[in-house]
Motif scaffolding. Structure first.
Motif, PDB file in Angstrom:
ATOM      1  N   MET A   1      42.428  59.227 -19.822  1.00  0.00           N
ATOM      2  CA  MET A   1      41.820  57.960 -19.401  1.00  0.00           C
ATOM      3  C   MET A   1      42.216  57.683 -17.960  1.00  0.00           C
ATOM      4  O   MET A   1      43.394  57.624 -17.629  1.00  0.00           O
ATOM      5  N   ASN A   2      41.238  57.516 -17.042  1.00  0.00           N
ATOM      6  CA  ASN A   2      41.572  57.305 -15.648  1.00  0.00           C
ATOM      7  C   ASN A   2      41.880  55.836 -15.384  1.00  0.00           C
ATOM      8  O   ASN A   2      41.686  54.967 -16.221  1.00  0.00           O
ATOM      9  N   THR A   5      39.309  53.011 -16.137  1.00  0.00           N
ATOM     10  CA  THR A   5      38.853  52.794 -17.499  1.00  0.00           C
ATOM     11  C   THR A   5      39.670  51.680 -18.151  1.00  0.00           C
ATOM     12  O   THR A   5      40.897  51.735 -18.163  1.00  0.00           O
ATOM     13  N   SER A   7      41.651  49.416 -20.794  1.00  0.00           N
ATOM     14  CA  SER A   7      42.459  49.785 -21.951  1.00  0.00           C
ATOM     15  C   SER A   7      41.720  49.456 -23.237  1.00  0.00           C
ATOM     16  O   SER A   7      41.112  48.402 -23.374  1.00  0.00           O
ATOM     17  N   ARG A   8      41.778  50.380 -24.187  1.00  0.00           N
ATOM     18  CA  ARG A   8      41.224  50.148 -25.514  1.00  0.00           C
ATOM     19  C   ARG A   8      42.338  50.366 -26.521  1.00  0.00           C
ATOM     20  O   ARG A   8      42.940  51.430 -26.574  1.00  0.00           O
ATOM     21  N   ARG A  28      43.922  59.470 -28.923  1.00  0.00           N
ATOM     22  CA  ARG A  28      44.388  59.510 -27.533  1.00  0.00           C
ATOM     23  C   ARG A  28      43.371  60.216 -26.643  1.00  0.00           C
ATOM     24  O   ARG A  28      43.092  59.756 -25.533  1.00  0.00           O
ATOM     25  N   GLU A  29      42.810  61.316 -27.128  1.00  0.00           N
ATOM     26  CA  GLU A  29      41.816  62.053 -26.337  1.00  0.00           C
ATOM     27  C   GLU A  29      40.576  61.194 -26.076  1.00  0.00           C
ATOM     28  O   GLU A  29      39.925  61.327 -25.038  1.00  0.00           O
ATOM     29  N   GLN A  30      40.256  60.314 -27.015  1.00  0.00           N
ATOM     30  CA  GLN A  30      39.103  59.424 -26.859  1.00  0.00           C
ATOM     31  C   GLN A  30      39.400  58.237 -25.948  1.00  0.00           C
ATOM     32  O   GLN A  30      38.520  57.408 -25.699  1.00  0.00           O
ATOM     33  N   GLY A  31      40.626  58.154 -25.446  1.00  0.00           N
ATOM     34  CA  GLY A  31      40.969  57.119 -24.486  1.00  0.00           C
ATOM     35  C   GLY A  31      41.589  55.871 -25.060  1.00  0.00           C
ATOM     36  O   GLY A  31      41.721  54.859 -24.369  1.00  0.00           O
ATOM     37  N   PHE A  32      41.991  55.914 -26.333  1.00  0.00           N
ATOM     38  CA  PHE A  32      42.598  54.747 -26.951  1.00  0.00           C
ATOM     39  C   PHE A  32      44.090  54.663 -26.655  1.00  0.00           C
ATOM     40  O   PHE A  32      44.777  55.688 -26.590  1.00  0.00           O
ATOM     41  N   ASP A  33      44.574  53.440 -26.494  1.00  0.00           N
ATOM     42  CA  ASP A  33      46.013  53.178 -26.506  1.00  0.00           C
ATOM     43  C   ASP A  33      46.413  53.053 -27.974  1.00  0.00           C
ATOM     44  O   ASP A  33      45.908  52.182 -28.686  1.00  0.00           O
TER      45      ASP A  33
END
Length: 227
Positions: A1-2, A5, A7-8, A28-33
């Motif tokens: 996640m850059n 983006t 935070s989710r 995590r790969e999908q960008g979730f915290d």
């Protein structure tokens, strides 16, 4: 996640086993915290909960929380009562099924998700190579998501709640391969129904058998610590 983006937040149910570890890595790969949640429900050994905290940290969870629910007080399972854990498989729903366990765990996750302002809950249930539990099937996940969206403020007034079960249609070999791709250290996980205090596996119960078959199907050396 850059950095650009937003935070989710996602709540991930973590048992300490291989499936929930891979689920964390996928989220995590999908960008979730990742806000990792474990439930101390009276299971036979604490090494599973210790693995939950360890794996959550290793895989980059923002935090890990353990909630205590005493399911031993109602029993009804080889994992919560003085019933022998079977080592030879069998037909039907096994005695290692814990009545209402996933319903209770998802309900706790739902409550925490609302508090966090999260619309996403992940769990590592699987309906391909599993032990025949009724609360590990697509119908259960679909029904719980429907419930979540009529039972919560987030569902009625907000963006709604999504229940993610990314491993649902994957076999154990596929799960191992996905975990290897994502850098999951399976040696840190504990799956055995009757692991000892050090987290060493018996090598005979359903959970051990399915886990070992997964590594064999994936062509990956089994890193499990056995007694």
């Amino acid at each position: 996640m850059n950095a650009s983006t937003p935070s989710r937040k996602a709540v991930i149910l973590v048992s300490g086993g291989m499936d929930s570890a891979v689920t964390i890595a996928m989220a995590r790969e999908q960008g979730f915290d990742v806000h990792a949640l474990s439930v101390a429900y009276g299971q036979r050994h604490s090494s599973e909960l210790e693995a939950s905290e360890r794996v959550s940290k290793l895989l980059g969870a923002v935090e890990h929380k353990t909630v205590v629910v005493d399911l031993r007080s109602i029993g009804g399972s080889a994992l919560t009562a003085d019933i022998d854990v079977p080592e030879d498989g069998g037909e039907g729903i096994p005695v290692t099924y814990v009545p209402a366990r996933n319903t209770i765990m998802l309900s706790i996750a739902l409550g925490w998700a609302e508090v966090l302002g999260s619309t996403d809950i992940f769990c590592g249930v699987n309906a391909v190579d599993y032990s025949g539990y009724p609360d590990c099937r697509p119908a259960f996940i679909d029904a719980f998501q429907a419930l979540a969206n009529v039972a919560t403020k987030a569902g009625v007034e907000g963006a709604g709640i999504r229940i993610h079960a990314p491993l649902m249609a994957m076999g154990k070999g596929d799960i191992v391969r996905e975990g290897m791709r994502l850098g999951v250290d399976f040696s840190e996980t504990v799956s055995c129904y009757q692991a000892d205090a050090q987290g060493r596996a018996c090598g005979h119960c359903d959970a051990c058998r399915l886990r070992a078959e997964g590594f064999a199907k994936a062509g990956v050396p089994d890193p499990t610590h056995y007694v």
